[in-house]
Design a protein around this motif. Structure first.
Motif, short mmCIF file in Angstrom:
data_model
loop_
_atom_site.label_atom_id
_atom_site.label_comp_id
_atom_site.label_asym_id
_atom_site.label_seq_id
_atom_site.Cartn_x
_atom_site.Cartn_y
_atom_site.Cartn_z
N THR A 88 0.83 -1.20 0.00
CA THR A 88 0.00 0.00 0.00
C THR A 88 0.87 1.25 0.00
O THR A 88 2.09 1.18 0.19
N VAL A 89 0.23 2.40 -0.17
CA VAL A 89 0.89 3.70 -0.17
C VAL A 89 0.19 4.60 0.84
O VAL A 89 -1.05 4.63 0.89
N ASN A 90 0.97 5.34 1.61
CA ASN A 90 0.39 6.32 2.53
C ASN A 90 0.05 7.60 1.77
O ASN A 90 0.79 8.01 0.87
N SER A 91 -1.03 8.25 2.15
CA SER A 91 -1.30 9.60 1.63
C SER A 91 -0.63 10.60 2.57
O SER A 91 -0.53 10.38 3.77
N ASP A 92 -0.15 11.71 2.01
CA ASP A 92 0.58 12.70 2.79
C ASP A 92 -0.31 13.80 3.37
O ASP A 92 0.19 14.67 4.08
N ASP A 93 -1.60 13.78 3.07
CA ASP A 93 -2.48 14.82 3.59
C ASP A 93 -3.51 14.25 4.56
O ASP A 93 -4.56 14.85 4.80
N GLU A 94 -3.22 13.08 5.11
CA GLU A 94 -4.02 12.48 6.18
C GLU A 94 -3.06 11.97 7.24
O GLU A 94 -1.93 11.58 6.91
N PRO A 95 -3.48 11.93 8.50
CA PRO A 95 -2.57 11.44 9.53
C PRO A 95 -2.08 10.02 9.28
O PRO A 95 -0.90 9.74 9.36
N PHE A 96 -2.99 9.10 8.95
CA PHE A 96 -2.55 7.75 8.59
C PHE A 96 -3.65 7.04 7.83
O PHE A 96 -4.53 6.42 8.42
N SER A 97 -3.58 7.12 6.52
CA SER A 97 -4.44 6.34 5.64
C SER A 97 -3.57 5.68 4.59
O SER A 97 -2.56 6.24 4.15
N ILE A 98 -3.97 4.47 4.20
CA ILE A 98 -3.23 3.75 3.18
C ILE A 98 -4.17 3.40 2.03
O ILE A 98 -5.37 3.21 2.22
N TYR A 99 -3.59 3.33 0.83
CA TYR A 99 -4.33 2.99 -0.39
C TYR A 99 -3.54 1.94 -1.16
O TYR A 99 -2.31 1.93 -1.14
N GLY A 100 -4.25 1.07 -1.85
CA GLY A 100 -3.62 -0.06 -2.49
C GLY A 100 -2.63 0.31 -3.58
O GLY A 100 -2.93 1.13 -4.45
N LEU A 101 -1.46 -0.31 -3.54
CA LEU A 101 -0.49 -0.23 -4.63
C LEU A 101 -0.39 -1.64 -5.24
O LEU A 101 -1.11 -1.96 -6.18
N VAL A 102 0.45 -2.50 -4.67
CA VAL A 102 0.44 -3.90 -5.11
C VAL A 102 -0.89 -4.55 -4.74
O VAL A 102 -1.42 -5.39 -5.46
N ALA A 103 -1.45 -4.12 -3.62
CA ALA A 103 -2.76 -4.65 -3.20
C ALA A 103 -3.87 -3.88 -3.89
O ALA A 103 -3.95 -2.66 -3.81
N GLU A 104 -4.72 -4.61 -4.60
CA GLU A 104 -5.87 -3.99 -5.27
C GLU A 104 -7.05 -3.85 -4.31
O GLU A 104 -7.83 -2.90 -4.41
#
Length: 604
Positions: A88-104
């Motif tokens: 996953t990838v972290n977003s830089d404008d939230e304290p801690f949220s992740i979004y799928g990279l290798v994980a769909e």
């Protein structure tokens, strides 16, 4: 870990039935729903239309002798993270949220006992081999058993990982109360099993590594230069999490061992962009024609991240530093106010929290939920934690700190030290108070030379030893030092990484971040409570309690911070108009079309 952590849940299908996933979707957030919906096109803080191409030359400091960043041995080159993808990838404008990279897709159990990642079938390593669940399982097991000790501390609560198919992997989370655990396993760098199975992992190497990320290593000159080139057929280049990022075709990092030489080099055009962290340079070094006529630019990029703690780190493992009164006394000899005015041009604010520049910093005296947390340990904590706001020693800035030195001597006497013939000695053993500042460069000499005369007035012998980058890293890994200068960075939502900073286990683990050697059962318990915090208010109150206990332990002599990143760059580059909250990130920049970068050695 860099700016990781602070809310928890997931977008997508939510259900409350026992035995099924609590969440099934494209992302997770520590406490709330992620900011970005399933159909988002790009992060708000990128330029989605940033042109691809060009090159940028950056500066590294010191040296490197390895391209394996995952082990304790060696001094790895800068920028190697660009070679590897993560789940996953972290977003830089939230304290801690992740979004799928290798994980769909990501599934989270209703009781948070497991998290499942569904991998994208198109994921590939740079040699064309598919990235599968076998690689994820292999990476996790390898890093925890043979990797840097910090991996073991960071993933301590993960019970096991299971392959559930070629493109499905499940992590069994041994501690469901560890709310961020499902998010931090998403940060796992994925190594190619077929590449590493035939190689010895736990050794340094200068062989360019095989990864699946946006860049590959194409040129290495040990200790001097490393070049990364963007992968033309990078499998994830068009995913929303990558749009507007990784724009340069080539990134070259030149190493400098002298900071003054590095400053002169950027002004001469030897490299293109410098992150300037020395206030004197910012104030005086760039009054040159290129800046005055606009060919070179100076910008201050504001950020919202915690500035952490830069400080003189005192090695509590040394017997002479084991008494907190001794460490507190040493702090009274440091005159920040006159140092700030004399050599920093008044640019800095004194740091008085391990979580400075955030709502996690303790202030005043404890109250509300923070006080309730601390009351659990009242019998084990000094009374000052409850009735005194922490404040670093202050002076009038005029250079006279007589009152502070008197307070320091009083503390030394309480701790069993006395002045004999102008020397501060242990009253029982007669051993003189003396220590060495271990440094990797000369940039802090001006600060130490303003500090040393005050130490000498107390009868303390203080020396400075500057060692090369590799020796410094080895000695820090083994905690072989008296006092040094380090930055202890923090995320906007602290969690599992705090074990590596403060725990008793980390104090005895070579290579951990517990440089001060802190071992306190109260701090261990506060770290565990922080990790188990069930909501943002509890996390915030627990972080403040931890901060307060650390501060009143006087483990370090706090330095200073600023709330912006200072960048000097040649006017052929640009960056997004919308700030991310995390400040400077060169992977969001791009080369302006038709602006020619200076030729590199690779072009010759």
């Amino acid at each position: 870990m860099r700016h990781r952590i602070a809310r928890w849940m997931v977008s997508g299908l939510l259900c409350g039935t026992m035995g099924v996933a609590l969440a099934d979707g494209h992302g997770l957030s520590l406490y709330d729903s992620p900011k970005y919906p399933a159909d988002f096109e790009h992060f708000d803080y990128v330029n989605p239309d940033a042109p691809k191409g060009g090159q940028i030359r950056l500066a590294g400091f010191g040296t490197f002798d390895s391209l394996n960043q995952f082990i304790l041995r060696g001094n790895p080159a800068s920028g190697l993270g660009r070679v590897y993808d993560t789940l996953t990838v972290n977003s830089d404008d939230e304290p801690f949220s992740i979004y799928g990279l290798v994980a769909e897709r990501i599934e989270l159990a209703d009781d948070r006992s497991w998290v499942r990642f569904h991998l994208r079938e198109e994921a590939r390593f740079h040699d064309g081999e598919p990235l599968t669940a076998d690689d994820v399982v292999f990476s996790f097991d390898l890093l925890r058993t043979e990797g840097h000790p910090n991996f073991r501390l960071y993933y301590a609560d993960v019970e096991s990982v299971e392959r559930e198919g070629d493109h499905q992997v499940r992590f069994n989370l041994g501690s469901p109360d560890n709310r961020e655990l499902a998010l931090i396993v998403g940060q796992l760098p994925i190594l190619p099993k077929h590449y590493w199975e035939g190689r010895e992992f736990n050794r340094t190497t200068l062989e360019p590594p095989l990864g699946s990320g946006p860049y590959r290593v194409t040129r290495v000159d040990q200790g001097r230069q490393i070049t990364y080139e963007r992968v033309d057929d990078y499998w994830a280049r068009d995913l929303p999490v990558n749009r507007g990022r990784f724009n340069f075709d080539r990134i070259r990092i030149d190493y400098y061992r002298d900071m003054d030489v590095a400053v002169e080099a950027v002004k001469a055009g030897a490299y293109d962009l410098r992150y300037e962290n020395i206030a004197r340079n910012w104030a005086t070094a760039y009054d040159v024609p290129a800046v005055r006529d606009g060919r070179m630019r100076m910008v201050e990029i504001p950020h919202e991240r915690p500035t952490g703690m830069q400080a003189f780190i005192i090695n509590n493992r040394q017997e002479r530093f084991s008494d907190p009164r001794v460490r507190k006394a040493l702090g009274y000899a440091f005159d920040f106010e006159s140092t700030n005015e004399a050599i920093f041009y008044g640019a800095y604010t004194r740091t008085e929290s391990y979580f400075s520049n955030s709502d996690l910093a303790s202030t005043g005296v404890p109250e509300g939920q923070e006080l309730e947390i601390l009351e659990q340990f009242r019998d084990e904590l000094p009374e000052s934690v409850f009735d005194q706001a922490f404040q670093a020693p202050r002076t009038d800035g005029g250079g006279s700190i007589r009152d502070n030195l008197r307070r320091a001597l009083a503390l030394f006497r309480e701790a069993g030290w006395e002045v004999r013939d102008g020397r501060l000695v242990n009253a029982e053993s007669g051993e003189r108070m003396s220590f060495t500042f271990l440094m990797r460069d000369q940039s802090f000499n001006r600060v130490i030379e303003r500090y040393r005369p005050n130490l000498e007035r107390l009868g303390i012998e203080a020396r400075v030893r500057i060692v090369d980058d590799s020796q410094y890293q080895n000695r820090m890994n083994e905690f072989d030092f008296d006092v040094t200068v380090l930055v202890l960075p923090q995320s906007r939502s602290p969690g599992n990484e705090q074990r590596s900073y403060w725990s008793c286990e980390a104090a005895e683990t070579p290579g951990s971040r517990n440089y001060a050697g802190i071992c306190d059962p109260v701090i261990d318990e506060l770290v565990d409570q922080l990790i188990r915090a069930r909501d943002w208010d509890t996390l915030q109150a627990t972080a403040r309690a931890l901060d307060r206990v650390l501060l009143h332990g006087h483990h370090v002599i706090p330095h200073w911070h600023t709330r912006s990143d200072r960048v000097v760059y040649w006017d052929r580059y640009a960056y997004p108009d919308t700030p991310s909250g995390d400040g400077f990130d060169v992977d969001l920049w791009w080369q302006v079309p038709d602006a020619e970068a200076e030729p590199t050695d690779d072009d010759a």
